[in-house]
Write an enzyme that holds these catalytic residues in place. Structure first.
Site, mmCIF file in Angstrom:
data_model
loop_
_atom_site.group_PDB
_atom_site.id
_atom_site.type_symbol
_atom_site.label_atom_id
_atom_site.label_comp_id
_atom_site.label_asym_id
_atom_site.label_seq_id
_atom_site.Cartn_x
_atom_site.Cartn_y
_atom_site.Cartn_z
ATOM 1 N N ARG A 88 0.819 -1.208 0.000
ATOM 2 C CA ARG A 88 0.000 0.000 0.000
ATOM 3 C C ARG A 88 0.855 1.261 0.000
ATOM 4 O O ARG A 88 0.308 2.370 -0.023
ATOM 5 C CB ARG A 88 -0.860 0.017 1.253
ATOM 6 N N ARG A 127 -21.847 -1.286 3.336
ATOM 7 C CA ARG A 127 -21.283 -2.639 3.334
ATOM 8 C C ARG A 127 -21.554 -3.377 4.642
ATOM 9 O O ARG A 127 -21.453 -2.802 5.725
ATOM 10 C CB ARG A 127 -19.770 -2.543 3.095
ATOM 11 N N ARG A 162 -18.125 -3.140 9.584
ATOM 12 C CA ARG A 162 -16.756 -2.974 10.069
ATOM 13 C C ARG A 162 -16.607 -1.622 10.754
ATOM 14 O O ARG A 162 -17.174 -0.631 10.317
ATOM 15 C CB ARG A 162 -15.777 -3.068 8.888
#
Ligand code: AMP
Length: 215
Positions: A88, A127, A162
């Site tokens: 990343r 999500r 999450r």
């Protein structure tokens, strides 16, 4: 085959990685999943990672590189693997190059799952993820709702949001992606390894684009 999956948070690279696992029979290595598993076990590494994850920031390179180094030394990777969420940063990409070089290996493809920022925010804020880590299925309250509210269609476990899938943290994760991870697109393009696919549309279609790019 050794593949890197690149893409913003919510680009669907985790979903595509799971489909590639089925197709190619090679393991998925997700640094995010490794951190969440470590946190669930309450290890010092997991607790340290959480302080960054909750803010949408990147876990420091030395921690992440150590974790990946350990994972890449395991014996189940003969046929290759898929890296999901790593590297990343440029520092991580260069460390990965060194690790591979010392093993006499290299990356075959860096697949970019390309999705516009506004679409990513919409996807992430709705999500829902299956709590059963062996399943890990993902749903969306509007675009892909589960049959029963809050229950995984596949294994029946509870679905949860999450901690880092809230609007403030999502914006931070996107900024981090654009500043620190997006430069990797050029890095892999320069090495002739970049395979860019449109990440918008039905999941199966996106998978077809990835297959075409790498097989
Ligand atoms: P993910 O599940 O890939 O979206 O990762 C969730 C969070 O874990 C990220 O927002 C970071 O805080 C942390 N993380 C995962 N992979 C890395 C990485 N390669 N480098 C730094 N932080 C990471």
């Amino acid at each position: 085959m050794r593949i890197i999956l690149l893409g913003g948070p919510g680009s669907g690279k985790g979903t595509q990685a799971k489909m590639l696992v089925e197709k190619l029979g090679i393991p998925q290595i997700s640094t995010g999943d490794i951190f969440r598993a470590a946190l669930k076990e309450g290890t010092p590494m997991g607790l340290k990672a959480k302080t960054y994850m909750d803010k949408g920031e990147l876990v420091p390179d030395d921690v992440v590189i150590g974790v990946v180094q350990e994972r890449l030394s395991k014996p189940d990777l003969d046929k290759g693997y898929m890296l999901d969420g790593f590297p990343r940063t440029l520092g991580q990409a260069k460390a990965l190059d060194k690790m591979l070089e010392s093993q006499g290996k290299s990356i075959n493809h860096a697949v970019l799952v390309d999705v516009p920022d506004e679409e990513l925010v919409k996807r992430l804020s709705g999500r829902r993820t299956c709590r059963n880590s062996a399943c890990g299925a993902m749903f969306h309250v509007m675009f892909n709702p589960p049959k029963a509210d809050g229950v995984c269609d596949i294994c029946g476990s509870e679905l949860y949001q999450r901690d880092d899938d809230n609007e403030k943290t999502i914006r931070e994760r996107l900024a981090v992606y654009n500043n620190q991870t997006a430069p990797l697109i050029q890095y892999y393009a320069d090495k002739d390894l970049l395979r860019k696919v449109q990440g918008v549309g039905p999941i199966e279609e996106i998978f077809g684009r990835i297959e075409k790019a790498i097989l």
